[in-house]
Design a protein around this motif. Sequence first.
Motif, PDB file in Angstrom:
ATOM      1  N   ASN A   1     -37.228 -16.433  20.545  1.00  0.00           N
ATOM      2  CA  ASN A   1     -37.015 -15.808  19.238  1.00  0.00           C
ATOM      3  C   ASN A   1     -37.526 -16.744  18.135  1.00  0.00           C
ATOM      4  OD1 ASN A   1     -35.916 -14.760  16.844  1.00  0.00           O
ATOM      5  ND2 ASN A   1     -33.975 -14.203  17.809  1.00  0.00           N
TER       6      ASN A   1
ATOM      7  N   THR B   1     -28.178 -11.530  12.857  1.00  0.00           N
ATOM      8  CA  THR B   1     -28.908 -12.770  13.146  1.00  0.00           C
ATOM      9  C   THR B   1     -28.111 -14.006  12.759  1.00  0.00           C
ATOM     10  OG1 THR B   1     -30.955 -11.558  12.685  1.00  0.00           O
ATOM     11  CG2 THR B   1     -31.120 -13.943  12.923  1.00  0.00           C
TER      12      THR B   1
ATOM     13  N   ASN C   1     -34.745 -10.511  16.182  1.00  0.00           N
ATOM     14  CA  ASN C   1     -35.813 -11.265  16.820  1.00  0.00           C
ATOM     15  C   ASN C   1     -37.154 -10.654  16.421  1.00  0.00           C
ATOM     16  OD1 ASN C   1     -37.743 -12.363  18.559  1.00  0.00           O
ATOM     17  ND2 ASN C   1     -36.388 -12.348  20.328  1.00  0.00           N
TER      18      ASN C   1
END
Length: 265
Positions: A96, A167, A213
């Motif tokens: 990622n 995230t 990602n």
Amino acid sequence: MTVPAGNIVVGIMEDLSTKNQQVKIKNRLIIWYLLWWKAIFSEFLSTMYLMLIGCMSCIPADGSAAQPPIYGAIGFGLAVLFTVQSFGHISGAHLNPSVSLAAMILNKISIPLGVSYVIAQCLGSIFAYGILTQVTPVDIIARGICTTQPHEKHTILQALGIELILTSSLIFLVCAMWDPANSGSQESASLKFGFVVAGLSLAGGPLTGAGTNPARSLGPALWTGVWNAHWVYWIGPLLASTLVTLFYKHTYLKLKVDMKSSVQG
């Protein structure tokens, strides 16, 4: 014997100096490549398998309009578990660009290596989706399977907010796992990341596809041509990674350094 003019001698010396510098740069690049090509290739492979397994779990069975969201969440979670366990000791299995960005901010890896990781991750995602188009009987390109898109009732800002939340949760885990205080508890890292990714996918999958990602979103978008709000899946994760990592670095890590210094003093 004729003595060369001064400017000719200077020109020859500068030319030799330039050639020596070029040779040194070339040698350094070769050495750098020999040191890190396995780690970079590991990022390509690990991201490729992440996408192969994760997106495969999103392909609906014959006659089904779509796969239940839980399938994709579990698929990506288990894919992360597998890749972290298999490639973590080689490259760290970042998978990622957001994680690689956090590593650069925390000085875990150099900027050139981090950029190389991101390129490898993006290529792995693109390559994996291309493989899936050839091995599945379902036309995943026409149906836009495994693409990340905001819910039709969501505004762009709402989608961005969800990507920031998801995230940031992931990056807090990353920072905590890289914290020197946790250096002795890395055995179950694959389980931790696998379960967290599955949980985030369950929570955010129906809302934004739970991108978190950029590389994961890039591969399907490139093959299907579905670029709807694609920038959200880059800005959201990268912004969240930057903010959370800087916060962790200058709050928790700095606090530990200050406390250690005060104790020693």
